[in-house]
Scaffold this motif. Structure first.
Motif, PDB file in Angstrom:
ATOM      1  N   LEU A  47      83.682  87.675 127.766  1.00  0.00           N
ATOM      2  CA  LEU A  47      83.468  88.621 126.497  1.00  0.00           C
ATOM      3  C   LEU A  47      84.418  88.064 125.251  1.00  0.00           C
ATOM      4  CD1 LEU A  47      83.291  92.149 127.921  1.00  0.00           C
ATOM      5  CD2 LEU A  47      81.482  90.754 127.187  1.00  0.00           C
ATOM      6  N   MET A  71      88.425  91.679 130.236  1.00  0.00           N
ATOM      7  CA  MET A  71      87.317  91.259 129.169  1.00  0.00           C
ATOM      8  C   MET A  71      87.079  89.567 129.063  1.00  0.00           C
ATOM      9  SD  MET A  71      87.323  93.850 125.978  1.00  0.00           S
ATOM     10  CE  MET A  71      86.075  92.956 125.032  1.00  0.00           C
ATOM     11  N   TYR A  89      91.536  92.896 117.323  1.00  0.00           N
ATOM     12  CA  TYR A  89      91.544  94.116 118.658  1.00  0.00           C
ATOM     13  C   TYR A  89      93.248  94.153 118.647  1.00  0.00           C
ATOM     14  CZ  TYR A  89      87.184  92.867 120.244  1.00  0.00           C
ATOM     15  OH  TYR A  89      85.535  92.482 120.298  1.00  0.00           O
ATOM     16  N   THR A 140      84.527  97.764 127.770  1.00  0.00           N
ATOM     17  CA  THR A 140      84.837  97.634 126.229  1.00  0.00           C
ATOM     18  C   THR A 140      85.375  98.876 125.593  1.00  0.00           C
ATOM     19  OG1 THR A 140      83.015  95.730 126.160  1.00  0.00           O
ATOM     20  CG2 THR A 140      83.559  96.801 124.085  1.00  0.00           C
ATOM     21  N   LYS A 181      78.886  99.181 129.002  1.00  0.00           N
ATOM     22  CA  LYS A 181      80.017  98.869 128.168  1.00  0.00           C
ATOM     23  C   LYS A 181      81.204  99.321 128.302  1.00  0.00           C
ATOM     24  CE  LYS A 181      76.758  98.185 124.199  1.00  0.00           C
ATOM     25  NZ  LYS A 181      76.308  98.585 123.087  1.00  0.00           N
ATOM     26  N   CYS A 238      85.451 101.617 135.648  1.00  0.00           N
ATOM     27  CA  CYS A 238      84.979 101.004 134.604  1.00  0.00           C
ATOM     28  C   CYS A 238      83.722  99.965 135.641  1.00  0.00           C
ATOM     29  CB  CYS A 238      85.567 100.075 133.940  1.00  0.00           C
ATOM     30  SG  CYS A 238      86.581 100.907 132.537  1.00  0.00           S
ATOM     31  N   THR A 295      88.841  99.296 126.473  1.00  0.00           N
ATOM     32  CA  THR A 295      89.969  98.354 125.982  1.00  0.00           C
ATOM     33  C   THR A 295      90.023  98.961 124.586  1.00  0.00           C
ATOM     34  OG1 THR A 295      88.874  96.620 127.325  1.00  0.00           O
ATOM     35  CG2 THR A 295      90.138  95.982 125.342  1.00  0.00           C
ATOM     36  N   GLU A 296      88.877  99.450 123.833  1.00  0.00           N
ATOM     37  CA  GLU A 296      88.877 100.007 122.516  1.00  0.00           C
ATOM     38  C   GLU A 296      89.911 100.906 122.525  1.00  0.00           C
ATOM     39  OE1 GLU A 296      86.142 101.929 119.164  1.00  0.00           O
ATOM     40  OE2 GLU A 296      85.314 101.542 121.027  1.00  0.00           O
TER      41      GLU A 296
END
Length: 1397
Positions: free
Chosen positions: A416, A411, A422, A389, A386, A375, A392-393
């Motif tokens: 962030l 994050m 989440y 992000t 991103k 990342c 993590t998603e």
């Protein structure tokens, strides 16, 4: 070398078969794109896609989903596992699949799903195979070959001999493809002997071979570690007459790569170019993949340099990257990602890449450090800012706690934001003993305090704890605030119907329980337990919570300074008790009286109160069920005299819950003790304002002023609003003046100012209004006026609209400018509409256009655009219409504006102009605009615009007309227009438009319902499909593997609207109502769904509740589906409920009434109510008041013919009164009512009276209603009646077709009686008056059959069958409200829909 010699023994066999060999390269028949060998597999699955455009995935047809698989495979070379599982679910749900469909689904389970591990794909195809066998789907050898191919691509371990035995046991003959793939399996294992045995067998069966066999042998020798023999296969191929292709060389290069023989690999690559062997990027990527997974990844750079990066490279690269990540080689995958060309945005910036790569890293459960490093690399190199992000998603979505939390921490470290939702997937995926750990970590590591929704919907359900007190305790221990823990536990207890436990928790823990959230669970819990004591206890606690919250707000509010205006918002506590009881009374329809008696007694005992409004609503709801006990209880509850019984642990009541009298007594007691009562006095003033009692308020203010109590200036501002409320404008203005004298800078707030302005304008005090607005102008638009307050905006709109309706443009402009310039409103389409309307009401189109232009230029808005366009089209004002379109284009763009113009032309019946626009070269197709228009026309019952769209889009290939045809069919279905619907099918044939399966199925259903022969083959899918409940379906699809268990989709609580639709589909009325009442502002339920709810309520005899939802729709300027609306109105009419029908009728226009035959139903209600004479007098009064032919025609159009027949049949004593009424219509040349009387008289044998009416009024009428008479003659086998009708019709001016109908009736009667001779005489007379084509063909066939049964010859030739589209005389309606022979120009000749009077 020995092994190559063994295969060489078959060289003669190969050479002998080169004459018949299949020389297609592997690219043609074995490509990963499973559809290259056919134009499009999905073409075999024709289906109509005319379903709602907004349909969810679960509602997609199997054909449509398979088409999507086809498109994905073609476009990207891959599909997702989720898509495959959806198709499998669809097959299980419908319990059917065609042979072609099943073949495609099987073939999709190999390398077309690169994101999944091979063992997962194999498990999936085996589950599909098992399902297809269970459903007895017909399968042939092609299915087994497809399964073999999937096994090979997934490197699944199976025994070829066992597979072959299974095929033969099924009685299926293997073909050459089967043997080729079995050879490939042996070669995958390195078993050359096994492959050779298969080759011998093929030779014995004289089966040809192709390049695939040699490629498999290369693989086999490679797996057997015999590279020399593998290379020798090229020579064997040439001897067999086959030239090695790029696929063969790719297989050989992969063999070298597998063993790390880089020299041989490079030399072979060098040989390809001179031999014109072109290796595609896809081939080189396969070699890269083989090198990497066999531990030779350090050599890939040389191969990567040879890539051409040709079109389509990215999709091939994605597939290889996904497979590399699954094998744990993300480093090489990253190298490939860097080579992928990036798209460019409009602003010139490169598009982010690698999201799929990041998600796959998480899905494959790669180490967190590796994911974080990649990342960071992607972000540093600008490939994807991103990246973190996305990772993590993905971690959260898959419920991978070990990955997700470290990624979330990263994050947070980068600054962030971390959101509540989440963590929701983690709660659903971890074990119950880990849930609280996540709650603690949310707060400790991420500083996120879980809110009520998180605790209520995700934490408590996954705790698996049954002891509610322990639930509250552990949540508190985990750091959850007490109020959140308590309210969430109560909600969870209620949703599981544990109402006693909920009441217990509520009594132990005082908290604010949101009434709208707890109302429905509470009522449902009562329904399941009948625990009324606990129900009342819960209501008491909800009430106390509301009081507690209001008291806190009052305490926390700082004292207002003298120069600050008091807030306008009132703090009156809503009638939450009355609201809950009213909702419960609606829910408990059958046990309503018992429920109310028990509940109301409990509330009285608790000392609670309800508002008079709710008491009245409950009384109306009960109606005839009202009992003296309930009436007495309601009186007590709404009297305002009850005092809540003190709770055991209750402290003092908050001040703002006390009444005016209580506060005054409290002040006296406090002052008597010598204490300060100022705070109580402020509460007393607030209570006066809440009560809207002007006299009491003035009295209190005067008294306090005399007592030298310092009254804040804001109180006097509230007094202005109170004066306005009581319509005392002069006093309000005087109070404003006093305020301004006390403080020169004082300004009234916007809401109070606008309310007072509205009152002044009602009194025509314009100058004072403008002065008021100007003197209270603000520097900027406040929050209350920026659209956030509906009450405020609607008040402003009412001001403008009332002026607009009066037609005073100058006055409107002055007031509007004052509102805008003084920052009261932000101009929107709604508020700008009156500026156009003021000119439209005077029919001053030039001024309206000028105003529209000014608004477009100044505010970039287009209010009343469609109304203006339609009016200009009707006036044929082309110049201004072009001007309107140009203005719209400058704001909405050319395409949208042109489509708006198309719809305006269509709505005005100007099809030719609409078509010209659609034929504009370069006009982009906007299917969604057309679909939306179709849906709107259908929902509003507008047939003409839909018919216009059909004509306007004729022969326009770029527009999918199936949607329009299907929508028009649905509209005809709703309107019971079966003949028109059938004509639509014929029209489609004329225009070479292939009807979809959905169209044919719906049309067939309509025709069968109307007993009309279906003239086409109904698609096979018309067979009824087994319906299964969702839980059962879900249970049948559980095929769990260890890998699959790890993949958990992000949980999402179903929306109330989705739950509502499921309840409707399950015919669960109460659940549907419960979901409907939980709808929040962000969700929406369409007219179709509400219509279905109304239908279910009517079927359940819950007419009062159905009426409630009908009223809601009408209040929103909508109405139920016409078919359901008619059904509902029939029930209301059958109940004789005139009041309801009258109220509904006031909210419908004439066109809507016509579509639902409202007047017939209204008439029927009068009959049921026993008020027929009153109704006839009303009709008489109306026709006597008609002064012009147009007014008379309008009344005649609304005349209830079907209802009139019912009146005459059931009340023969009123025939004379009806005749007098009909004479008044006839005097104005409206013959419909007289025609009905004639039918009644002649049907009842009153031939003389009917003849008098005939001679006086009907003999010269060009068309008449008489089908009901013929129906009566048929039913009673009354040949005299039929003959009488014929004798009167023969001397009239009606068409031959109408007279032919009458003769057909008499023929049928004589034929049924067996009088064939008389029937032939009738026919002989008939052909003297009308041609044989105008005699009913079925009647002729019956007579012919009867004559021939007596061994006689039928002397006529029966005409060929023809359509009825052009037969003006035909009428399939036998009801009393129909016209048999109709004229489109006169009201009495408008063809009515069938009604039962």
């Amino acid at each position: 070398m020995a092994s190559i010699l063994r295969t060489g023994k078959l060289l003669r066999y190969f050479a002998g078969f080169t004459r018949n060999v299949v020389v297609n390269s592997v690219r043609d028949c074995e490509s990963n794109n499973l559809l290259q060998s056919a134009p499009c597999m999905c073409g075999q699955f024709q289906n109509g896609f005319a379903s709602n455009a907004a349909a969810t995935k679960a509602e997609l047809s199997l054909d449509r989903q398979i088409k999507r698989l086809d498109q994905d495979a073609r476009r990207m070379g891959r599909i997702s596992r989720r898509d495959l599982e959806e198709v499998l679910d669809e097959i299980r749900t419908h319990r059917t699949a065609t042979s072609s469909q099943s073949l495609l689904v099987i073939r999709c389970c190999g390398n077309l799903v690169p994101e999944e591990l091979p063992e997962v794909r194999t498990a999936l195809v085996q589950e599909i195979w098992k399902t297809l066998n269970a459903l007895n789907v017909p399968m042939d050898i092609s299915h087994y070959n497809a399964l073999l191919r999937v096994y090979l691509e997934n490197e699944h371990q199976f025994t070829p001999t066992d597979f072959l035995a299974e095929i033969e046991a099924k009685g299926i003959e293997p073909n050459r493809v089967t043997y080729q793939r079995l050879i490939a399996r042996y070669c995958q294992q390195g078993d050359i002997d096994g492959a050779t045995r298969i080759l011998e067998f093929m030779r014995g069966k004289s089966l040809p071979v192709n390049e695939n066999v040699f490629n498999s042998l290369i693989l086999g020798h490679s797996q057997a570690n015999d590279l020399e023999s593998a290379k020798g296969i090229l020579a064997v191929m040439k001897q067999a007459g086959l030239e090695p292709s790029a696929d063969t060389y790719t297989t050989l290069l992969c063999a070298f790569a597998r063993h790390g023989d880089i020299d041989a690999l490079n030399s072979t690559l060098a040989e390809c170019e001179p031999k014109e062997i072109i290796l595609l990027d896809k081939d080189l990527l396969d070699i890269v993949y083989t090198l990497t997974i066999n531990g030779h990844g350090q050599h890939v750079d040389g191969l990567l340099a040879k890539l051409r990066i040709s079109p389509g490279f990215n999709q091939d690269a994605v597939n290889i990257i996904l497979r590399l990540v699954n094998k744990g080689h993300e480093d090489v995958a990253l190298k490939l990602l860097r080579l992928m060309p990036r798209g460019v945005r409009v602003n010139g910036e490169p598009v982010d890449v690698g999201a799929f790569y990041i998600r796959q890293l998480v899905k494959a459960n790669r180490p967190v450090e590796s994911i974080l490093n990649i990342c960071r690399t992607l972000q540093a190199e600008g490939l994807n800012p991103k990246a973190l992000t996305i990772a993590t998603e993905a971690g959260l979505t898959h419920g991978a706690m070990n990955n997700a939390l470290p990624l979330l921490q990263e994050m947070k470290n980068l600054g962030l934001p971390i959101r509540q939702h989440y963590f929701w997937p983690l709660f659903c995926s971890v074990n119950s003993n880990q849930v609280l750990d996540i709650v603690r970590r949310m707060q400790q590591e991420f500083a996120v305090n879980p809110n009520s929704e998180t605790i209520r919907d995700y934490v408590i359900p996954n705790l698996k704890e049954k002891n509610w007190e322990r639930v509250v305790t552990v949540l508190r221990d985990a750091g959850v605030p007490n109020s959140t823990a308590v309210t969430s536990a109560v909600y969870a207890a209620l949703t599981t119907h544990q109402i006693a436990d909920a009441a217990k928790i509520m009594e132990k823990n005082r908290a604010y329980y949101v009434p709208i959230l707890f109302r429905q669970p509470l009522i449902l819990a009562l329904s399941n337990t009948n625990d009324y004591a606990a129900f009342v206890r819960c209501i008491r606690q909800i009430h106390e919570g509301l009081q507690l919250r209001a008291g806190r707000e009052a305490t926390e509010e700082p004292e207002q300074a003298n120069d600050v205006e008091a807030p306008a918002t009132e703090r009156a506590v809503p009638d939450v008790v009355g609201g809950i009881v009213h909702e419960a009374a609606i829910y408990f329809r059958r046990e309503r009286v018992a429920m109310l008696e028990k509940t109301l007694k409990g509330l009285v005992n608790q000392g609670l109160s309800i508002s008079s409004h709710k008491a009245t609503a409950l009384s109306e709801l009960l109606g005839a069920e009202m009992t003296p006990t309930i009436s007495e209880l309601l009186g007590k509850l709404s009297s305002g005299e009850l005092e809540p019984v003190p709770l055991p642990s209750q402290g003092k009541r908050p001040l703002d819950t006390l009444s005016i009298d209580e506060l005054e007594r409290f002040i006296k007691n406090v002052e008597a003790k010598g204490e300060n009562a100022n705070n109580i006095k402020r509460q007393l003033i607030s209570a006066c304002f809440r009560s809207h009692n002007l006299e009491k308020t003035l009295e209190v203010i005067e008294r306090l002023d005399q007592e030298k109590f310092q009254i804040p200036i804001g109180v006097y501002a509230q007094l202005v609003d109170l004066y306005t409320h009581h319509k005392r404008s002069s006093d309000a203005l005087a109070q404003c003046s006093k305020l301004r004298q006390a403080d020169a800078n004082f300004k009234l707030d916007n809401l109070k100012t606008v309310r007072l302005a509205e009152l002044l304008l009602q009194e025509e005090r314009v100058e004072e209004t403008l002065e008021l607005l100007k003197s209270n102008a603000k520097e900027s638009v406040h929050n209350e006026s920026d659209g956030g307050s509906f009450n405020y905006v609607s008040t402003a709109w009412r001001i403008l609209n009332s002026i607009a309706e009066s037609g005073n443009a100058d006055k409107l402009k002055r007031v509007f400018d004052a509102l805008v310039e003084s920052n009261y409103v932000v101009p929107t389409n709604v508020l700008l509409g009156p500026l156009i309307k003021v000119h439209m009401v005077k029919d001053d189109l030039p001024s309206a256009i000028n105003a529209f232009e000014q608004i477009c230029q100044q505010y970039k808005a287009t209010p009343w655009k469609n109304e203006l366009a339609c009016r200009l089209i009707q006036k044929e004002d082309a110049a201004n219409l072009q001007r309107l379109t140009d203005l719209s284009t400058s704001i909405h763009g050319e395409v949208n504006s042109l489509y708006d113009l198309v719809f305006s032309f269509v709505e005005c019946g100007r099809v030719r102009q609409a078509r010209k626009i659609l034929e504009t070269p370069g006009l982009r197709t906007r299917p969604q605009r057309i679909n939306s228009a179709c849906d709107r026309y259908k929902n509003e019952g507008m047939l003409q615009p839909l018919e216009g769209l059909i004509e306007a889009t004729k022969d326009l290939g770029h527009i999918d007309r199936n949607k329009i045809y299907y929508t028009l069919l649905l509209s005809y279905d709703k309107a019971d227009e079966a003949e028109k619907a059938l004509g639509l099918w014929t029209k489609m044939q004329e225009e070479a438009v292939a009807p979809t399966d959905a169209f044919l199925l719906r049309l067939a259903e309509l025709l069968e319902r109307k007993n009309i022969e279906v003239p086409f083959v109904v698609p096979e899918s018309a067979a009824p499909k087994t319906k299964r409940s969702k839980p059962a379906a879900a249970a049948s699809t559980k095929v769990e593997t260890k890998t699959e268990e790890k993949v958990v989709q992000a949980p999402k609580a179903p929306s109330n609207s989705a739950s509502f639709r499921r309840a409707i589909q399950a015919n669960d009325v109460d659940a549907a109502i419960a979901c409907r009442d939980r709808i929040i502002s962000g969700e929406k339920i369409g007219v179709l769904d509400i219509s279905r709810l109304i239908e279910l309520l009517v079927r359940s005899d819950r007419l009062a509740e159905a009426t409630k939802y009908v009223d809601e729709l009408l209040a929103d300027k909508q109405h139920p589906q016409p078919k359901i609306f008619k059904y509902y109105l029939n029930k209301v009419a059958a109940a004789g409920d005139l009041a309801t029908l009258e109220r509904i009728g006031q909210q419908l226009n004439d066109e809507q009434k016509r579509l639902i035959s409202f007047d017939n139903r209204y008439c029927h209600a009068y009959i049921v109510a026993g008020k027929v004479e009153e109704f006839l007098k009303q009709l008489t009064t109306n026709i006597e008041a008609a002064k012009t032919p147009e007014e008379a025609a309008k009344l005649a159009e609304k005349f209830p013919r079907g209802g009139a027949v019912g009146i005459l049949d059931k009340h023969p004593e009123l025939v004379a009164q009806y005749e007098a009424l009909a004479e008044k219509y006839a005097a104005l040349n409206q013959l419909g009512p007289m025609n009905v009387l004639w039918m009644h008289l002649i049907s009842n044998g009153q031939e003389v009276a009917s003849k008098q009416i005939w001679d006086k009024h009907l003999s010269n009428a060009p068309r008449l209603m008489f089908q009901r008479v013929l129906q009566t003659a048929r039913e009673q086998q009354d040949e005299k009646l039929a003959s009488t009708v014929i004798s009167q019709l023969r001397s009239s001016k009606i068409s031959e077709g109408a007279i032919g109908n009458a003769y057909s009736c008499l023929l049928d009667i004589q034929t049924t009686k067996g009088n064939t001779d008389k029937a032939l005489d009738v026919l002989a007379n008939a052909v003297k008056d009308v041609s044989l084509e105008h005699i009913n063909r079925t009647a002729l066939l019956r007579l012919k059959q009867a004559v021939e049964a007596k061994s006689q010859k039928f002397p006529y030739t029966v005409p060929e069958k023809r359509t009825k589209a052009g037969d003006s005389s035909s009428s399939s309606s036998g009801s009393s409200s129909s016209d048999d022979d109709v004229s489109p120009k006169k009201p009495e000749t408008v063809k009515q829909k069938p009604e039962n009077a």
